[in-house]
Design a protein around this motif. Structure first.
Motif, PDB file in Angstrom:
ATOM      1  N   GLU A   9      -6.608  -9.185  -4.023  1.00 40.59           N
ATOM      2  CA  GLU A   9      -5.449  -8.330  -3.764  1.00 40.59           C
ATOM      3  C   GLU A   9      -5.641  -7.495  -2.489  1.00 40.59           C
ATOM      4  O   GLU A   9      -4.718  -7.332  -1.691  1.00 40.59           O
ATOM      5  CB  GLU A   9      -5.267  -7.419  -5.002  1.00 40.59           C
ATOM      6  N   SER A  10      -6.880  -7.015  -2.286  1.00 43.42           N
ATOM      7  CA  SER A  10      -7.139  -6.116  -1.142  1.00 43.42           C
ATOM      8  C   SER A  10      -6.889  -6.798   0.210  1.00 43.42           C
ATOM      9  O   SER A  10      -6.687  -6.125   1.216  1.00 43.42           O
ATOM     10  CB  SER A  10      -8.573  -5.594  -1.211  1.00 43.42           C
ATOM     11  N   ASN A  11      -6.892  -8.135   0.237  1.00 44.73           N
ATOM     12  CA  ASN A  11      -6.685  -8.844   1.516  1.00 44.73           C
ATOM     13  C   ASN A  11      -5.295  -9.458   1.624  1.00 44.73           C
ATOM     14  O   ASN A  11      -5.018 -10.255   2.531  1.00 44.73           O
ATOM     15  CB  ASN A  11      -7.720  -9.965   1.670  1.00 44.73           C
ATOM     16  N   LYS A  12      -4.414  -9.073   0.711  1.00 48.99           N
ATOM     17  CA  LYS A  12      -3.104  -9.719   0.626  1.00 48.99           C
ATOM     18  C   LYS A  12      -2.356  -9.707   1.969  1.00 48.99           C
ATOM     19  O   LYS A  12      -1.848 -10.733   2.429  1.00 48.99           O
ATOM     20  CB  LYS A  12      -2.288  -9.005  -0.462  1.00 48.99           C
ATOM     21  N   LYS A  13      -2.301  -8.534   2.594  1.00 43.92           N
ATOM     22  CA  LYS A  13      -1.491  -8.393   3.809  1.00 43.92           C
ATOM     23  C   LYS A  13      -2.039  -9.304   4.925  1.00 43.92           C
ATOM     24  O   LYS A  13      -1.289 -10.105   5.504  1.00 43.92           O
ATOM     25  CB  LYS A  13      -1.509  -6.927   4.253  1.00 43.92           C
ATOM     26  N   GLN A  14      -3.352  -9.183   5.180  1.00 43.67           N
ATOM     27  CA  GLN A  14      -3.938  -9.964   6.281  1.00 43.67           C
ATOM     28  C   GLN A  14      -3.834 -11.468   6.013  1.00 43.67           C
ATOM     29  O   GLN A  14      -3.521 -12.242   6.927  1.00 43.67           O
ATOM     30  CB  GLN A  14      -5.423  -9.610   6.454  1.00 43.67           C
TER      31      GLN A  14
END
Ligand code: PMV
Length: 349
Positions: free
Chosen positions: A314-319
């Motif tokens: 989830e923490s890397n969703k945007k990138q």
């Protein structure tokens, strides 16, 4: 129970069940869907089959009495498969020939989307039939029995009767593991893997040229069969440790090795075949380059088809989703990407 004392003689149940994506792959089986090796998967959130069954008591018949419609259309091919399925589970549901079933089913994901619909379909059916069993007899079937029923429809379906992470198949590293049914992952899931995403890159929407059924059969006399079974056992241990410890580096290594081994087994079976397409390989290489350049945690897995599943926390969703839009989407059929993530599992509505 005699046939006269059913608690209820008509009613309706509605169930939704998810598809799942395997990380250590089930590949090769003995009759009936007894896996040659253990596997692990997580259930998806958005890729769901919804099944409702209207049931009504009828005089006992010699045959199963039912109608089946998929997305409001009769489906003769699946209707035939249902007879086989009912025959396999009748010993658990002795009332099956005393009730008429009207089964309506639909998927939230498009046909040929690269998402295995047999897993969610048979999981939904098994749960719905178990719920009818409870309503008419008062007896609640256990989750292992429900998972076993789903397995008798389609192997990987036995992992779809639960949410989150699940294992299936005997392995010395999991107490109580069984070839007959799946169970929720026994070890702890590190927060890194509790909200894992799966973006499915649809390289092709065509029907696959070789079915999983044929693929499993080709493992019977495969020259690498014993090695594959050993590899899957070793990978189960490594992957459960990685999931417990939150180790994305180790998870990535095993996940990609499993995906490419699955396709390697297809390419080295007799007759050999290849389901990967040039764009599948282009995407794999782009993912590996991106990971090297950015150190961002992401990896890929592949089912028995050309489509690539991109996995990330989830923490890397945007990138990762920006990377998919900028660099990967163009390799997909009609630029189609389906974003999904780990889900909570089936619901009885
Ligand atoms: O359940 P089946 O017969 O559709 O086989 C599934 C095989 C893979 O999707 C390739 C791997 C797996 O474990 O789901």
């Amino acid at each position: 129970m005699t046939k006269t004392n059913y608690i209820k003689i008509e009613g309706r149940v509605s169930v939704s069940a998810p598809s799942n994506i395997a990380i250590v792959k089930y590949w090769g089986k003995k009759d009936i869907q007894i896996p040659e090796n253990p596997s692990i998967s997580f259930s998806l959130n958005n890729a769901i089959t919804q099944t409702s069954i209207q049931y009504k008591r009828i005089p006992l018949q010699d045959i199963f009495s039912y109608d089946f419609a998929f997305e409001n259309k009769t489906n003769k091919a699946f209707e035939k498969k249902l007879v086989t399925f009912f025959n396999r589970i009748e010993n658990k549901l002795p009332w099956l020939k005393s009730f008429y079933l009207n089964i309506q089913s639909s998927n939230t994901f498009p046909h040929s989307s690269g998402i295995a619909s047999s897993a969610s379909s048979y999981a939904a059916l098994a749960i719905a039939l178990a719920e009818i069993h409870t309503q008419i007899t008062g007896e609640k079937l256990s989750m292992p029995i429900i998972s076993e029923m789903a397995r008798l429809g389609s192997g990987s379906a036995c992992r779809s009767v639960y949410g989150a992470w699940n294992t299936w198949g005997e392995t010395p590293i999991i107490n109580g593991s069984s070839n007959k049914y799946a169970q929720p992952l026994k070890t702890k899931t590190h927060p890194n893997f509790q909200n894992i995403h799966d973006s499915i890159l649809l390289v092709s929407k065509k029907e696959k040229s070789v079915s999983s059924t044929v693929g499993h059969q080709l493992m019977e006399n495969h020259p690498y069969k014993e090695g594959r079974i050993r590899q899957a056992h070793a990978n189960m241990k490594l992957i459960t440790e990685a999931i417990e410890q939150g180790n994305w580096t180790s998870f990535t290594e095993i996940t990609e090795l499993e995906a490419l081994s699955l396709h390697g087994l297809m390419m080295s079976s007799t007759p050999s075949y290849c389901l990967l397409e040039p764009n599948s390989l282009a995407i794999i290489n782009k993912i590996r380059d991106f990971r090297l350049e950015t150190n961002i945690d992401l990896c890929f897995t592949i089912d028995a088809g050309p489509n690539i599943h991109v996995l990330y926390p989830e923490s890397n969703k945007k990138q990762v989703q920006e990377f998919i839009d900028g660099d990967l989407r163009k390799f997909c059929s009609d630029n189609t990407v389906i974003h999904d993530y780990i889900g909570l599992g089936p619901k009885i509505n």
